[in-house]
Design a protein around this motif. Structure first.
Motif, mmCIF file in Angstrom:
data_model
loop_
_atom_site.group_PDB
_atom_site.id
_atom_site.type_symbol
_atom_site.label_atom_id
_atom_site.label_comp_id
_atom_site.label_asym_id
_atom_site.label_seq_id
_atom_site.Cartn_x
_atom_site.Cartn_y
_atom_site.Cartn_z
ATOM 1 N N ASP A 42 0.809 -1.150 -0.039
ATOM 2 C CA ASP A 42 0.086 0.049 -0.023
ATOM 3 C C ASP A 42 0.933 1.319 0.083
ATOM 4 O O ASP A 42 0.553 2.373 0.237
ATOM 5 N N ARG A 43 2.165 1.116 -0.402
ATOM 6 C CA ARG A 43 3.032 2.422 -0.563
ATOM 7 C C ARG A 43 3.326 2.736 -1.779
ATOM 8 O O ARG A 43 4.419 3.678 -2.017
ATOM 9 N N ILE A 44 2.853 1.798 -2.745
ATOM 10 C CA ILE A 44 3.334 2.073 -4.282
ATOM 11 C C ILE A 44 1.968 2.462 -5.154
ATOM 12 O O ILE A 44 0.967 2.196 -4.809
ATOM 13 N N VAL A 45 2.404 3.655 -6.090
ATOM 14 C CA VAL A 45 1.214 4.175 -6.924
ATOM 15 C C VAL A 45 1.849 3.802 -8.221
ATOM 16 O O VAL A 45 2.948 4.099 -8.537
ATOM 17 N N ILE A 46 1.163 3.612 -9.077
ATOM 18 C CA ILE A 46 1.557 3.139 -10.577
ATOM 19 C C ILE A 46 0.367 3.942 -11.645
ATOM 20 O O ILE A 46 -0.736 3.913 -11.201
ATOM 21 N N ARG A 47 1.190 4.595 -12.590
ATOM 22 C CA ARG A 47 0.407 4.932 -13.709
ATOM 23 C C ARG A 47 -0.355 4.012 -14.505
ATOM 24 O O ARG A 47 0.290 2.688 -14.774
ATOM 25 N N SER A 48 -1.629 3.893 -14.741
ATOM 26 C CA SER A 48 -2.357 2.938 -15.436
ATOM 27 C C SER A 48 -1.429 2.151 -16.701
ATOM 28 O O SER A 48 -1.442 3.222 -17.535
ATOM 29 N N PRO A 49 -1.145 0.945 -16.670
ATOM 30 C CA PRO A 49 -0.179 0.508 -17.560
ATOM 31 C C PRO A 49 -0.851 0.577 -18.960
ATOM 32 O O PRO A 49 -0.280 0.786 -20.123
ATOM 33 N N LEU A 50 -2.263 0.321 -19.107
ATOM 34 C CA LEU A 50 -2.620 0.046 -20.635
ATOM 35 C C LEU A 50 -2.675 1.420 -21.327
ATOM 36 O O LEU A 50 -2.545 1.206 -22.784
ATOM 37 N N ALA A 51 -2.743 2.653 -20.905
ATOM 38 C CA ALA A 51 -2.684 3.631 -21.669
ATOM 39 C C ALA A 51 -1.275 4.194 -21.723
ATOM 40 O O ALA A 51 -1.150 5.126 -22.263
ATOM 41 N N SER A 52 -0.549 3.637 -21.108
ATOM 42 C CA SER A 52 1.082 4.238 -21.077
ATOM 43 C C SER A 52 2.145 3.474 -21.677
ATOM 44 O O SER A 52 2.338 2.232 -21.247
ATOM 45 N N GLY A 53 2.743 3.909 -22.617
ATOM 46 C CA GLY A 53 3.965 3.403 -23.461
ATOM 47 C C GLY A 53 5.043 3.051 -22.119
ATOM 48 O O GLY A 53 5.766 1.942 -22.205
ATOM 49 N N THR A 54 5.283 3.802 -21.282
ATOM 50 C CA THR A 54 6.286 3.713 -20.310
ATOM 51 C C THR A 54 6.003 2.606 -19.547
ATOM 52 O O THR A 54 6.834 1.803 -19.345
ATOM 53 N N MET A 55 4.789 2.428 -19.058
ATOM 54 C CA MET A 55 4.560 1.517 -18.052
ATOM 55 C C MET A 55 4.532 -0.118 -18.702
ATOM 56 O O MET A 55 4.660 -0.801 -18.230
ATOM 57 N N ARG A 56 3.713 -0.102 -19.889
ATOM 58 C CA ARG A 56 3.860 -1.219 -20.881
ATOM 59 C C ARG A 56 5.283 -1.685 -20.985
ATOM 60 O O ARG A 56 5.453 -2.892 -21.116
ATOM 61 N N THR A 57 6.315 -0.612 -21.196
ATOM 62 C CA THR A 57 7.789 -1.065 -21.241
ATOM 63 C C THR A 57 8.263 -1.579 -20.342
ATOM 64 O O THR A 57 8.902 -2.838 -20.062
ATOM 65 N N ILE A 58 8.050 -0.934 -18.993
ATOM 66 C CA ILE A 58 8.516 -1.716 -17.754
ATOM 67 C C ILE A 58 7.769 -3.011 -17.322
ATOM 68 O O ILE A 58 8.651 -3.643 -17.097
ATOM 69 N N TYR A 59 6.414 -3.024 -17.421
ATOM 70 C CA TYR A 59 5.807 -4.416 -17.172
ATOM 71 C C TYR A 59 6.403 -5.394 -18.205
ATOM 72 O O TYR A 59 6.473 -6.696 -17.702
ATOM 73 N N GLY A 60 6.484 -5.191 -19.299
ATOM 74 C CA GLY A 60 6.873 -6.287 -20.397
ATOM 75 C C GLY A 60 8.208 -6.484 -20.250
ATOM 76 O O GLY A 60 8.827 -7.775 -20.038
ATOM 77 N N ALA A 61 8.910 -5.631 -19.680
ATOM 78 C CA ALA A 61 10.636 -5.882 -19.136
ATOM 79 C C ALA A 61 10.615 -6.808 -18.093
ATOM 80 O O ALA A 61 11.323 -7.917 -17.940
ATOM 81 N N MET A 62 9.591 -6.719 -16.903
ATOM 82 C CA MET A 62 9.679 -7.405 -16.084
ATOM 83 C C MET A 62 9.436 -8.822 -16.342
ATOM 84 O O MET A 62 9.764 -9.847 -15.736
ATOM 85 N N ILE A 63 8.385 -9.066 -17.344
ATOM 86 C CA ILE A 63 7.865 -10.252 -17.735
ATOM 87 C C ILE A 63 9.010 -11.045 -18.658
ATOM 88 O O ILE A 63 9.585 -12.304 -18.143
ATOM 89 N N LEU A 64 9.881 -10.298 -19.354
ATOM 90 C CA LEU A 64 10.885 -10.803 -19.885
ATOM 91 C C LEU A 64 12.094 -11.336 -19.178
ATOM 92 O O LEU A 64 12.937 -12.217 -19.673
ATOM 93 N N ARG A 65 12.443 -10.669 -18.134
ATOM 94 C CA ARG A 65 13.589 -10.908 -17.168
ATOM 95 C C ARG A 65 13.187 -12.016 -16.210
ATOM 96 O O ARG A 65 14.087 -12.663 -15.701
#
Length: 344
Positions: free
Chosen positions: A153-176
């Motif tokens: 409950d201490r993390i805030v995240i930009r909604s990933p579906l509309a964000s190229g930045t967050m899609r990149t970060i989340y995709g990178a976390m999957i690929l690693r």
């Protein structure tokens, strides 16, 4: 799904400019009003017969809009998004080939082989934090440390579906991770610690600044810009072991209503002088190799970033499905997902 309110807003903005006698140039960009206002004014000062109309939106929203409008394009230029989105758009025939005058200054990995897009900036992703809530020594030093229960409950995240930045970060976390499923479990554990997903970057900055969350994942230039321009109590840390460094690109839209002016603006915002100004004022790291290092801010030339090895082509092709799966199965129900799929 078409986002009705943003679409109506853009139509209102375009209609408001219809009575202007100047030639209209529509630009879609996620680069923020500070940078966009500055270059609108500068370009119009040199070209008083042109009315630059920019729409500031998330990178994914820009791609979705261009895709939706492909039979009747409204924008002539797309300025800004991760290369993965430009790769998708190029494969779908949404971009027009254009070779800029500085083509030789961009490495092959930062441009399309058929000249449909070219990189303008290198953008590292970081862990950002509220400096009034956390000392720098308390900030997670690597990606996996974000999953510790201490950050619940201490993390805030930009909604990933509309964000190229967050899609990149989340995709990178999957690929690693060794497998995509293990990547989903990683994201589920992050979801467990996430207090809120925000609809846009502005809401992300406000929540972080107000202490409604202590940590986020975002790109370094925007965090530094908000700190310096708005006085927000923001700091950032580049995670150990490597970080995604995306290529932020630019392209002329296929069948653009004003391709000649789009090419002019393309060149205008990517001159050496423009890139130096963008580095100094907006923390943008130039992708061009011919920008004199001594003209850049000291902090930028001192950067020692370790890029995370990523299969960008795979991220471009499989990433949309991964994010759709995350949205439908993991968002807001990380604990349940882990219980259902053998996680912790």
């Amino acid at each position: 799904m078409i986002r009705v309110l943003p679409l109506l807003l853009s139509l209102v903005l375009l209609a408001a400019c219809a009575s202007d006698d100047r030639e209209q140039l529509v630009v879609y960009s996620p680069h923020g009003k500070e940078l966009l206002e500055a270059y609108e004014a500068a370009f119009e000062a040199e070209h008083p017969d042109v009315d630059v109309v920019w729409l500031d939106m998330g990178a994914q929203d820009a791609y979705d809009r261009i895709r939706t409008e492909r039979v009747n394009p409204q924008a002539s230029l797309w300025w800004g998004a991760p290369q993965t989105l430009f790769m998708q758009a190029a494969a779908e025939g949404l971009l027009a080939p254009y070779t800029p005058t500085w083509v030789e200054a961009v490495p092959p990995e930062a441009r399309d082989p058929e000249a449909r897009w070219f990189g303008t900036y290198f953008t590292p992703e970081v862990v950002a934090y509220n400096t009034e809530a956390l000392d720098s020594t308390a900030v997670p030093t690597d990606w996996d440390a974000m999953l510790d229960s201490a950050w619940a409950d201490r993390i805030v995240i930009r909604s990933p579906l509309a964000s190229g930045t967050m899609r990149t970060i989340y995709g990178a976390m999957i690929l690693r991770q060794p497998t995509v499923e293990e990547g989903y479990r990683w994201l589920a554990r992050l979801d467990q610690n996430t207090k809120a997903y925000t609809a846009d970057p502005t809401q992300l900055y406000l929540k972080l600044a107000r202490g409604e969350g202590d940590l986020t994942l975002w790109n370094m230039p925007d965090i530094a810009l908000q700190r310096d321009e708005n006085g927000y109590p923001f700091g950032y840390l580049v995670p150990a072991g490597g970080t995604p460094i995306l290529v932020d690109a630019i392209a002329v839209v296929a069948d653009a209503p004003n391709p000649e002016r789009a090419q002019q603006f393309y060149e205008f915002v990517t001159t050496t002088d423009a890139l130096i100004e963008q580095a100094r004022a907006y923390h943008r790291i130039p992708a061009r190799s011919d920008v004199p290092p001594d003209s850049l801010p000291g902090w930028m030339t001192a950067l020692d970033l370790q890029p995370m090895p990523l299969d960008w082509a795979r991220l471009a092709t499989e990433g949309p499905d991964w994010m759709q799966y995350w949205d439908e199965n993991i968002r807001g129900r990380g604990a349940e997902y882990l219980a259902e799929h053998g996680g912790e």
